[in-house]
Design a protein around this motif. Structure first.
Motif, PDB file in Angstrom:
ATOM      1  N   SER A   1       0.829  -1.210   0.000  1.00 26.77           N
ATOM      2  CA  SER A   1       0.000   0.000   0.000  1.00 26.77           C
ATOM      3  C   SER A   1       0.859   1.254   0.000  1.00 26.77           C
ATOM      4  O   SER A   1       0.629   2.181  -0.781  1.00 26.77           O
ATOM      5  CB  SER A   1      -0.927   0.012   1.218  1.00 26.77           C
ATOM      6  N   ARG A   2       1.850   1.276   0.860  1.00 30.40           N
ATOM      7  CA  ARG A   2       2.755   2.428   0.935  1.00 30.40           C
ATOM      8  C   ARG A   2       3.471   2.633  -0.396  1.00 30.40           C
ATOM      9  O   ARG A   2       3.551   3.757  -0.909  1.00 30.40           O
ATOM     10  CB  ARG A   2       3.761   2.218   2.067  1.00 30.40           C
ATOM     11  N   LEU A   3       3.975   1.554  -0.974  1.00 32.65           N
ATOM     12  CA  LEU A   3       4.724   1.653  -2.228  1.00 32.65           C
ATOM     13  C   LEU A   3       3.821   2.001  -3.412  1.00 32.65           C
ATOM     14  O   LEU A   3       4.189   2.834  -4.249  1.00 32.65           O
ATOM     15  CB  LEU A   3       5.495   0.361  -2.488  1.00 32.65           C
ATOM     16  N   PHE A   4       2.651   1.373  -3.498  1.00 32.90           N
ATOM     17  CA  PHE A   4       1.725   1.693  -4.591  1.00 32.90           C
ATOM     18  C   PHE A   4       1.344   3.171  -4.529  1.00 32.90           C
ATOM     19  O   PHE A   4       1.253   3.841  -5.553  1.00 32.90           O
ATOM     20  CB  PHE A   4       0.453   0.844  -4.526  1.00 32.90           C
ATOM     21  N   TYR A   5       1.099   3.665  -3.323  1.00 33.95           N
ATOM     22  CA  TYR A   5       0.688   5.060  -3.179  1.00 33.95           C
ATOM     23  C   TYR A   5       1.826   6.023  -3.516  1.00 33.95           C
ATOM     24  O   TYR A   5       1.632   7.000  -4.232  1.00 33.95           O
ATOM     25  CB  TYR A   5       0.183   5.315  -1.760  1.00 33.95           C
ATOM     26  N   LYS A   6       3.008   5.752  -3.031  1.00 38.39           N
ATOM     27  CA  LYS A   6       4.124   6.667  -3.217  1.00 38.39           C
ATOM     28  C   LYS A   6       4.750   6.561  -4.611  1.00 38.39           C
ATOM     29  O   LYS A   6       5.072   7.566  -5.236  1.00 38.39           O
ATOM     30  CB  LYS A   6       5.193   6.404  -2.160  1.00 38.39           C
ATOM     31  N   GLN A   7       4.910   5.353  -5.127  1.00 38.67           N
ATOM     32  CA  GLN A   7       5.630   5.125  -6.385  1.00 38.67           C
ATOM     33  C   GLN A   7       4.734   4.857  -7.578  1.00 38.67           C
ATOM     34  O   GLN A   7       5.145   5.029  -8.715  1.00 38.67           O
ATOM     35  CB  GLN A   7       6.554   3.908  -6.251  1.00 38.67           C
ATOM     36  N   GLY A   8       3.546   4.333  -7.313  1.00 44.81           N
ATOM     37  CA  GLY A   8       2.670   3.893  -8.386  1.00 44.81           C
ATOM     38  C   GLY A   8       2.678   2.376  -8.491  1.00 44.81           C
ATOM     39  O   GLY A   8       3.566   1.706  -7.961  1.00 44.81           O
ATOM     40  N   TYR A   9       1.691   1.850  -9.157  1.00 47.95           N
ATOM     41  CA  TYR A   9       1.537   0.406  -9.300  1.00 47.95           C
ATOM     42  C   TYR A   9       2.637  -0.200 -10.166  1.00 47.95           C
ATOM     43  O   TYR A   9       3.299  -1.159  -9.782  1.00 47.95           O
ATOM     44  CB  TYR A   9       0.151   0.098  -9.868  1.00 47.95           C
ATOM     45  N   HIS A  10       2.845   0.361 -11.356  1.00 42.57           N
ATOM     46  CA  HIS A  10       3.815  -0.223 -12.281  1.00 42.57           C
ATOM     47  C   HIS A  10       5.255  -0.069 -11.806  1.00 42.57           C
ATOM     48  O   HIS A  10       6.090  -0.935 -12.075  1.00 42.57           O
ATOM     49  CB  HIS A  10       3.647   0.354 -13.689  1.00 42.57           C
TER      50      HIS A  10
END
Length: 179
Positions: free
Chosen positions: A15-24
């Motif tokens: 969740s933290r990474l998807f939000y900060k960096q994006g899914y791809h």
């Protein structure tokens, strides 16, 4: 301090990474490394990266809807309640950990054909529209829910592009004029 389950570690990290960096831009190996788990543990809980995305968006939808309803509940009149939603957006966006709307960020990365994830995002956005409609029901102005929703999402998108607070202030000003 309570130790999170492996599943929770995975979800919180993703969740933290998807939000900060994006899914791809977020890879499975990065999630595994940062969650400090074995690859087999991830796949024991989630069959695919998309399954993890679905979990993230579902949780964020519940969390977002609860936060909006809690903010609205603090006020008495429909006008105050609508203004509170725009004020909440402005306050959230002022945080150093704000990277835009979770849902709009993800939808911009997905192909149109990804109906599974788009359905979750659409549901969350429909919930925002329904909240505006329920707020306006006592004053028989439910027809304005779509306009307010457009201001809501338009402010989120414009803030993402401009990196400034004025989109929320502008949306709030327009909303105050139409209700």
């Amino acid at each position: 301090m309570k130790k999170h389950s492996v599943r929770e570690q995975i979800v919180e990290t993703a969740s933290r990474l998807f939000y900060k960096q994006g899914y791809h831009a977020t890879g499975i190996n990065q999630i595994i490394d940062e969650a400090d788990i074995a690859k087999a543990s991830l796949y024991q809980h989630f069959a695919s990266k998309e399954d993890l995305l679905v979990e993230y968006l579902t949780r964020k939808g519940i969390e977002t809807n609860a936060a909006l309803k809690a903010e609205v509940a603090k006020y008495n009149t429909p006008e105050e309640q609508v203004m509170a939603i725009f004020d909440l957006l402005a306050g959230l966006s002022a945080s150093h950990e704000y990277y835009g709307c979770n849902f709009l960020n993800i939808v911009s990365e997905l192909p149109v054909e990804n109906e599974r994830v788009r359905a979750i995002i659409k549901k969350q956005k429909d919930d925002v529209r329904a909240l505006f409609s329920s707020i306006l029901h006592p004053i028989h102005r439910e027809q304005l829910a779509d306009e307010l929703y457009m201001l809501f999402d338009g402010a989120l998108i414009t803030n993402k592009v401009q990196g400034a607070q004025w989109p929320f202030e502008t949306a709030r000003n327009i909303a105050s004029k139409i209700i």
